[in-house]
Every structure is written in structure tokens, then in C-alpha cells.
Design a protein around this motif. Structure first.
Motif, mmCIF file in Angstrom:
data_model
loop_
_atom_site.group_PDB
_atom_site.id
_atom_site.type_symbol
_atom_site.label_atom_id
_atom_site.label_comp_id
_atom_site.label_asym_id
_atom_site.label_seq_id
_atom_site.Cartn_x
_atom_site.Cartn_y
_atom_site.Cartn_z
ATOM 1 N N LYS A 91 0.880 -1.166 0.000
ATOM 2 C CA LYS A 91 0.000 0.000 0.000
ATOM 3 C C LYS A 91 0.912 1.209 0.000
ATOM 4 C CE LYS A 91 -3.996 -1.915 2.406
ATOM 5 N NZ LYS A 91 -4.891 -1.778 3.553
ATOM 6 N N GLY A 92 0.501 2.262 -0.668
ATOM 7 C CA GLY A 92 1.345 3.459 -0.718
ATOM 8 C C GLY A 92 2.479 3.300 -1.703
ATOM 9 N N LYS A 93 3.679 3.601 -1.252
ATOM 10 C CA LYS A 93 4.867 3.573 -2.110
ATOM 11 C C LYS A 93 5.331 2.128 -2.348
ATOM 12 C CE LYS A 93 9.506 5.365 -2.530
ATOM 13 N NZ LYS A 93 10.712 5.638 -1.798
ATOM 14 N N ARG A 94 5.689 1.842 -3.600
ATOM 15 C CA ARG A 94 6.192 0.510 -3.965
ATOM 16 C C ARG A 94 7.496 0.250 -3.216
ATOM 17 N NH1 ARG A 94 9.526 -2.341 -7.648
ATOM 18 N NH2 ARG A 94 8.441 -3.930 -8.865
ATOM 19 N N PRO A 95 7.633 -0.915 -2.569
ATOM 20 C CA PRO A 95 8.871 -1.202 -1.841
ATOM 21 C C PRO A 95 10.051 -1.361 -2.802
ATOM 22 C CG PRO A 95 7.419 -3.110 -1.835
ATOM 23 C CD PRO A 95 6.657 -1.992 -2.472
ATOM 24 N N GLU A 96 11.226 -0.920 -2.347
ATOM 25 C CA GLU A 96 12.426 -1.076 -3.167
ATOM 26 C C GLU A 96 12.857 -2.530 -3.227
ATOM 27 O OE1 GLU A 96 15.645 1.646 -2.560
ATOM 28 O OE2 GLU A 96 14.258 3.286 -2.110
ATOM 29 N N LYS A 97 12.776 -3.225 -2.092
ATOM 30 C CA LYS A 97 13.145 -4.641 -2.034
ATOM 31 C C LYS A 97 11.860 -5.463 -1.922
ATOM 32 C CE LYS A 97 17.728 -4.173 -0.105
ATOM 33 N NZ LYS A 97 18.676 -4.664 0.885
ATOM 34 N N LEU A 98 11.667 -6.344 -2.880
ATOM 35 C CA LEU A 98 10.469 -7.188 -2.872
ATOM 36 C C LEU A 98 10.761 -8.436 -2.056
ATOM 37 C CD1 LEU A 98 9.438 -6.705 -6.613
ATOM 38 C CD2 LEU A 98 8.815 -5.353 -4.601
ATOM 39 N N SER A 99 9.834 -8.817 -1.176
ATOM 40 C CA SER A 99 10.108 -9.823 -0.149
ATOM 41 C C SER A 99 9.815 -11.271 -0.554
ATOM 42 C CB SER A 99 9.317 -9.495 1.115
ATOM 43 O OG SER A 99 7.931 -9.687 0.897
ATOM 44 N N LYS A 100 9.307 -11.485 -1.742
ATOM 45 C CA LYS A 100 8.969 -12.857 -2.131
ATOM 46 C C LYS A 100 9.691 -13.239 -3.417
ATOM 47 C CE LYS A 100 4.595 -12.297 0.126
ATOM 48 N NZ LYS A 100 4.019 -10.974 0.050
ATOM 49 N N VAL A 101 10.045 -14.514 -3.501
ATOM 50 C CA VAL A 101 10.618 -15.075 -4.720
ATOM 51 C C VAL A 101 9.527 -15.943 -5.334
ATOM 52 C CG1 VAL A 101 12.423 -16.552 -5.684
ATOM 53 C CG2 VAL A 101 12.935 -15.063 -3.739
ATOM 54 N N GLN A 102 9.333 -15.797 -6.632
ATOM 55 C CA GLN A 102 8.216 -16.468 -7.286
ATOM 56 C C GLN A 102 8.677 -17.227 -8.518
ATOM 57 O OE1 GLN A 102 6.160 -12.763 -7.819
ATOM 58 N NE2 GLN A 102 4.939 -13.084 -5.978
ATOM 59 N N THR A 103 8.046 -18.360 -8.741
ATOM 60 C CA THR A 103 8.299 -19.139 -9.945
ATOM 61 C C THR A 103 6.977 -19.383 -10.652
ATOM 62 O OG1 THR A 103 10.163 -20.244 -8.883
ATOM 63 C CG2 THR A 103 9.286 -21.257 -10.888
ATOM 64 N N TYR A 104 6.931 -19.038 -11.915
ATOM 65 C CA TYR A 104 5.778 -19.291 -12.777
ATOM 66 C C TYR A 104 6.209 -20.305 -13.833
ATOM 67 C CZ TYR A 104 4.252 -14.558 -11.280
ATOM 68 O OH TYR A 104 3.886 -13.433 -10.586
ATOM 69 N N THR A 105 5.394 -21.307 -14.066
ATOM 70 C CA THR A 105 5.603 -22.214 -15.191
ATOM 71 C C THR A 105 4.451 -21.969 -16.152
ATOM 72 O OG1 THR A 105 6.660 -23.840 -13.764
ATOM 73 C CG2 THR A 105 5.888 -24.608 -15.918
ATOM 74 N N LEU A 106 4.789 -21.538 -17.355
ATOM 75 C CA LEU A 106 3.777 -21.245 -18.364
ATOM 76 C C LEU A 106 3.854 -22.256 -19.493
ATOM 77 C CD1 LEU A 106 4.902 -18.297 -17.203
ATOM 78 C CD2 LEU A 106 3.165 -17.492 -18.767
ATOM 79 N N VAL A 107 2.707 -22.523 -20.090
ATOM 80 C CA VAL A 107 2.627 -23.410 -21.247
ATOM 81 C C VAL A 107 1.888 -22.677 -22.359
ATOM 82 C CG1 VAL A 107 2.727 -25.553 -19.914
ATOM 83 C CG2 VAL A 107 0.507 -24.505 -20.382
ATOM 84 N N ARG A 108 2.290 -22.991 -23.587
ATOM 85 C CA ARG A 108 1.551 -22.444 -24.730
ATOM 86 C C ARG A 108 0.485 -23.485 -25.058
ATOM 87 N NH1 ARG A 108 4.735 -19.628 -28.977
ATOM 88 N NH2 ARG A 108 6.210 -21.288 -28.525
ATOM 89 N N GLU A 109 -0.774 -23.071 -24.922
ATOM 90 C CA GLU A 109 -1.879 -24.008 -25.149
ATOM 91 C C GLU A 109 -2.218 -24.101 -26.639
ATOM 92 O OE1 GLU A 109 -4.118 -24.654 -21.094
ATOM 93 O OE2 GLU A 109 -4.844 -22.843 -22.085
#
Length: 149
Positions: A95-113
Motif C-alpha cells: 500500500k502506498g509507495k512501492r517497496p524497493e526490495k520485494l520480499s517474495k521469490v516467485q516461480t511461474y511455469t507457463l505453457v503455450r496451449e
């Protein structure tokens, strides 16, 4: 072999999540996921399927994540097969100002359908623990990722 167009299409899918979150549109947020997608939150909750993802986000947008925005930063896009993309990034809600350091690491697996569209088949969200990470690096330097040495 993946093209620059594929890379842009894949990162565009991630961008669409940020936009849907901004609008607090749970159906639009879930739309880029496959019908049978898996979604694991940073607290370990496991959701299966586009509808489950939409339903959970409808509640989140109305309650715990009301008024938040989504920050996302793509770190890497790989194509282990022509119709598969793995995206690693950092993210956070705020909320408010975007944090400089993002606290989560994320992995997305995408497929072309079959319709040619890239969709997210799996998502994993992990909350970073910087203090624990620093302690482990100090006591066992071999744990430090090559990119940080």
C-alpha cells in the motif's frame, strides 16, 4: 526455439496479473491460468484450478489484501521446451509507495496451449527470510548462490 515475441508474450502474461490486481478483478487475475493450474501461496496454501484461484482472490481483495497493489520484477525467463516457459521473479503486495526490495521469490511455469496463448500452469510464491539467509551464508558460505559471490 523461443523467440523474442515468445518472451514478450510470457512477460505480458505476468504484467496482466499486476493490472488485474490493480483493478481488484479476481476473474481477470485468474484468467491467465490454465483450467487445472496449481497456485501455492507464501503461507503454503495450495489452490488447484482457475476457479479456485479466482474465488480465493475475490476474498483476498475484499479482506486481507484490500487496497493493495502488486509489485513484480522478472529476474529470468527460460524456455526448457518450445511450448514451456519458466519465469523466476520477485514480488510483493503493498500500500502506498512501492517497496524497493520485494520480499517474495516467485516461480511461474507457463505453457503455450493449443490456441497459441501462453497460460500459467503453476505458480509458487516463497517469502524470503533475509535474517535466516544471512545467518546460513555466514555459517555455511557454500550456500551463497554463485550470482552473489
Amino acid at each position: 526455439m523461443a523467440t523474442e515475441h515468445d518472451r514478450q508474450a510470457v512477460t505480458g502474461v505476468i504484467d496482466s496479473l499486476v493490472d488485474a490486481w490493480r483493478r481488484r478483478d479476481a476473474d481477470a487475475y485468474a484468467a491467465p491460468f490454465t483450467d487445472d493450474a496449481t497456485y501455492v501461496t507464501f503461507v503454503g496454501t495450495y489452490y488447484q484450478g482457475r476457479q479456485d484461484i479466482a474465488d480465493s482472490h475475490r476474498v483476498l481483495f475484499a479482506k486481507y489484501l484490500k487496497g493493495t497493489r502488486l509489485a513484480d520484477e522478472v529476474l529470468d525467463v527460460r524456455f526448457p521446451a518450445p511450448d514451456v516457459a519458466v519465469v523466476t521473479g520477485r514480488g510483493d503486495t503493498y500500500k502506498g509507495k512501492r517497496p524497493e526490495k520485494l520480499s517474495k521469490v516467485q516461480t511461474y511455469t507457463l505453457v503455450r496451449e493449443a490456441d497459441g496463448q501462453w497460460r500459467i500452469a503453476a505458480f509458487q510464491n516463497t517469502k524470503r527470510k533475509p535474517l535466516m539467509e544471512a545467518i546460513s551464508f555466514k555459517t555455511a558460505p557454500g550456500l551463497i548462490p554463485a550470482a552473489q559471490r
